[in-house]
Design a protein around this motif. Structure first.
Motif, mmCIF file in Angstrom:
data_model
loop_
_atom_site.group_PDB
_atom_site.id
_atom_site.type_symbol
_atom_site.label_atom_id
_atom_site.label_comp_id
_atom_site.label_asym_id
_atom_site.label_seq_id
_atom_site.Cartn_x
_atom_site.Cartn_y
_atom_site.Cartn_z
ATOM 1 N N ASN A 14 -53.703 -58.275 -38.476
ATOM 2 C CA ASN A 14 -53.189 -57.271 -37.535
ATOM 3 C C ASN A 14 -51.665 -57.395 -37.411
ATOM 4 O O ASN A 14 -51.089 -57.045 -36.392
ATOM 5 N N GLY B 223 -49.512 -59.957 -37.099
ATOM 6 C CA GLY B 223 -48.930 -60.780 -36.039
ATOM 7 C C GLY B 223 -49.987 -61.274 -35.078
ATOM 8 O O GLY B 223 -51.151 -61.417 -35.437
ATOM 9 N N ASP C 171 -54.279 -63.463 -39.294
ATOM 10 C CA ASP C 171 -53.170 -63.574 -40.254
ATOM 11 C C ASP C 171 -52.170 -64.651 -39.843
ATOM 12 O O ASP C 171 -51.642 -65.374 -40.684
HETATM 13 MG MG LIG Z 1 -53.053 -61.655 -36.154
#
Ligand SMILES: [Mg+2]
Ligand SMILES: Cc1ncc(C[n+]2csc(CCOP(=O)(O)OP(=O)(O)O)c2C)c(N)n1
Length: 626
Positions: free
Chosen positions: A496, A498, A469
């Motif tokens: 997840n 971050g 992400d």
């Molecule tokens: Mg991540």
């Protein structure tokens, strides 16, 4: 001398379109096209030249200059450095946006041609829009930032200069030891200025890519050292793949029994289930490779630059008498670790070594140990592929699902975060070009753009882009280009909330995941890993973002849904994004390895002070190989 009246940009575009390379009797056109984003610094120059004769070099429109250089790097790597893309930009921000891309290409030794626009050579209208003015130096522009990240840099002050600059460009781009980013800073007035261009300049030219061989004495000495070794180990780097030496390597491993560990760029040198394959080596290595490395008395590096990830910060090779033999086309790399340098092409050199080692093999027990370790490691991969972690799946299960959905010749692409390490350990590679993790620069944002370049180079293969992400948020704009060009990517977006990679590193340094989660600020804090009731997660919907860019999106709540989604994605003709959430804390462990990341020598927190003590102790294992 016949001449033709051309602008500097027209001459360059015609020249590039007529460059060919030939290796082993196979000839290819060298430039597969030109990426570009137009602005006042290139629209009337290079832009006009591409517009005038569009059949010369296909123009590809990118969304972001850094991304287009990443795509060019992905393309060059997929083509084993025998094919490249050019990149044209405006002046100023368009130009400097490419600096990170240039560094990535140069660090990974990948050929890309960068044509940043530059301020007027005549200086007539100075300062022009976006011009940097340096009060004490008149000949500096922002493009000087390209110098340290380019293997060749020139600024075209006059149109005639394009003749020698273009030849130097090709010399460097095709040179397997020298290659990297070549930057020709192109002042915006000069691009459009005409000159009498010799006709010969724009005629077809074929550059032979040689397979240089090392000094005979050095090869004989290397063979003698190998024959004298009891526990030799091969470390296969990217050079094995670029040189198309994987078959020769496999034959050498089979005849001699020498086991093989792989760097990130070298993964795929052997198929994962070969009995000599120990898999990934170093910080992100398998216990099979790292255990073997610890006892090796002779390490034969082939086409590797020996990064700290490969040497586990110089702690991987623990035999006090260990020595190195380095096969490398670049003498710079061949000389590392006090190694006996075999400066030459990997394939040619391994063929020679194979002849000199005919009839010789390591002890049967050492050969069997490698085969046993290979099997034990694969059992560990299977365990991690099928953890059944709940409520959110573990990332290793996502990798397992993608691996089993993919065909052997499909390509997995990744670059930064926790996935490169997990892929290095766990991906079952079945084809030398099936694994494409950019780990020389490990640049967040390479994934989608690099994957686009891979697809451009090999449209017949499915390309699986694995992106975290954080990396997605940094640079996902080339999804639009993949839609525009009908170049399908299967993007697995692993969320997840971050940075799980740096979060884990932060915890290991006593820093509690500080600054690595995507949460609201509450009472001054963005959340720590030890928080019992952490601030709420940010309401970011990356899948909706991907959908808005034109991708087909499949949201997957479980591994079963991901498997079904991957099957569905195979039927799709446009770019698909499979969005899946994973448990930030369900990571893959490290296997008998260490990485040197310093922590504060003095600190208030007890957690940091105790880590520093461990760090000081661990560092004593670091060696110089001289
Ligand atoms: Mg991540
Ligand atoms: C351009 C860039 N900035 C910073 C870093 C340092 N860095 C390495 S991994 C990482 C986090 C990546 O996050 P994400 O893509 O979500 O992957 P995850 O760690 O969660 O697996 C950062 C910040 C980097 N490699 N590249």
């Amino acid at each position: 001398m016949t001449t033709v009246r051309l602008t500097a940009a027209q001459a360059l575009v015609r020249f590039l379109a007529n460059q060919y390379v030939e290796r082993d009797g196979v000839e290819h056109r060298f430039f597969g096209g030109c990426f570009g984003i137009f602005g006042h610094g290139n629209v009337g120059g290079v832009g006009e030249a591409l517009f005038e004769q569009p059949e010369l070099l296909t123009y590809y429109q990118a969304r972001n200059e850094q991304a287009m250089v990443h795509a060019a790097s992905g393309y060059a790597r997929m083509r084993n450095r025998l094919g490249v893309l050019a990149c044209t930009t405006s002046i100023g921000p368009g130009a400097t946006n490419m600096v990170t891309g240039a560094a990535l290409a140069t660090v990974n030794r990948l050929p890309v041609l960068l044509l940043p626009g530059d301020v007027f050579a005549s200086r007539r209208p100075d300062p022009v829009l976006q011009q940097l003015e340096v009060p004490w130096q008149g000949d500096v522009s922002v493009n000087d930032a390209f110098r340290p990240v380019s293997r060749y840099f020139d600024r075209i002050w006059r149109p005639e200069q394009i003749l020698s600059a273009a030849m130097q460009t090709m010399r460097v781009l095709v040179n397997q030891a020298e290659t990297g980013a070549v930057t020709l800073a192109f002042p915006q007035d000069v691009q459009a200025e005409a000159f009498d261009c010799p006709a010969a300049f724009v005629e077809k030219r074929v550059w032979r890519i040689p397979r240089p061989l090392p000094d005979r004495g050095a090869v004989a000495e290397a063979a003698a050292r190998i024959r004298a070794a009891r526990k030799p180990l091969i470390v296969a780097g990217g050079g094995v793949i670029y040189s198309e030496a994987t078959d020769v390597l496999r034959r050498l491993a089979e005849s001699t029994g020498i086991p093989v560990g792989e760097t990130q760029a070298g993964k795929g040198s052997l198929p994962y289930d070969h009995s000599s394959a120990l898999g990934a080596i170093g910080v992100t290595g398998t216990f099979a490779a790292n255990r073997t490395a610890a006892g090796a008395d002779l390490v034969i590096g082939i086409g590797t630059r020996w990064s700290d990830f490969t040497t586990a910060s110089k702690t991987a090779f623990r035999n006090p008498d260990v020595r190195f033999v380095n096969v490398n086309v670049a003498d710079f790399d061949a000389a590392k670790h006090g190694g006996l340098g075999l400066v030459g092409d990997a394939r040619g050199t391994l063929e020679r070594l194979g002849e000199l080692l005919q009839g010789w093999s390591i002890d049967d027990s050492y050969r069997q140990e490698a085969a046993r370790l290979n099997g034990e490691w694969d059992a560990e991969v299977e365990r991690l592929y099928s953890l059944g972690h709940e409520p959110l799946p573990a990332q290793s299960e996502v990798l397992g699902a993608v691996n089993s959905a993919s065909e052997p010749t499909d390509v997995v692409v990744c670059a930064a975060g926790s996935m490169p390490g997990d892929l290095h350990k766990l991906w079952r590679t079945r084809d030398p070009k099936g694994y494409h993790v950019e780990y020389g620069y490990s640049c967040m944002g390479y994934e989608i753009a690099g994957g686009l370049g891979v697809k451009m180079a090999a449209p017949e293969r499915e390309v699986y882009v694995l992106v975290g992400d954080g990396s997605y948020l940094m640079l996902s704009s080339e999804i639009v280009t993949s839609i525009q060009e009908n170049l399908k990517l299967t993007i697995v977006l692993v969320d997840n909330h971050g940075f799980s990679s740096i979060g884990g590193l932060s915890r290991s340094l006593g820093l509690d995941g500080f600054g690595t989660q995507y949460r609201y600020r509450r009472n001054g804090s963005l959340g720590l890993d030890s928080d019992e009731s952490p601030p709420p997660l940010l309401p970011v919907d990356l899948a909706a973002n991907a959908e808005s860019l034109g991708a087909r999106v499949i949201r997957c709540g479980t591994i079963e849904e991901l498997r079904a989604g991957l099957d569905e994605a195979k039927k799709e003709t446009r770019t698909v994004v499979l969005a899946v959430e994973v448990d930030r804390y369900a990571g893959v462990p490290s296997y008998e390895s260490w990485w040197d990341v310093p922590i504060a020598e003095v600190a208030e927190a007890d957690s940091v002070r105790s880590v520093r003590k461990e760090y000081d102790a661990a560092r004593t294992a670091e060696r110089s190989y001289l």
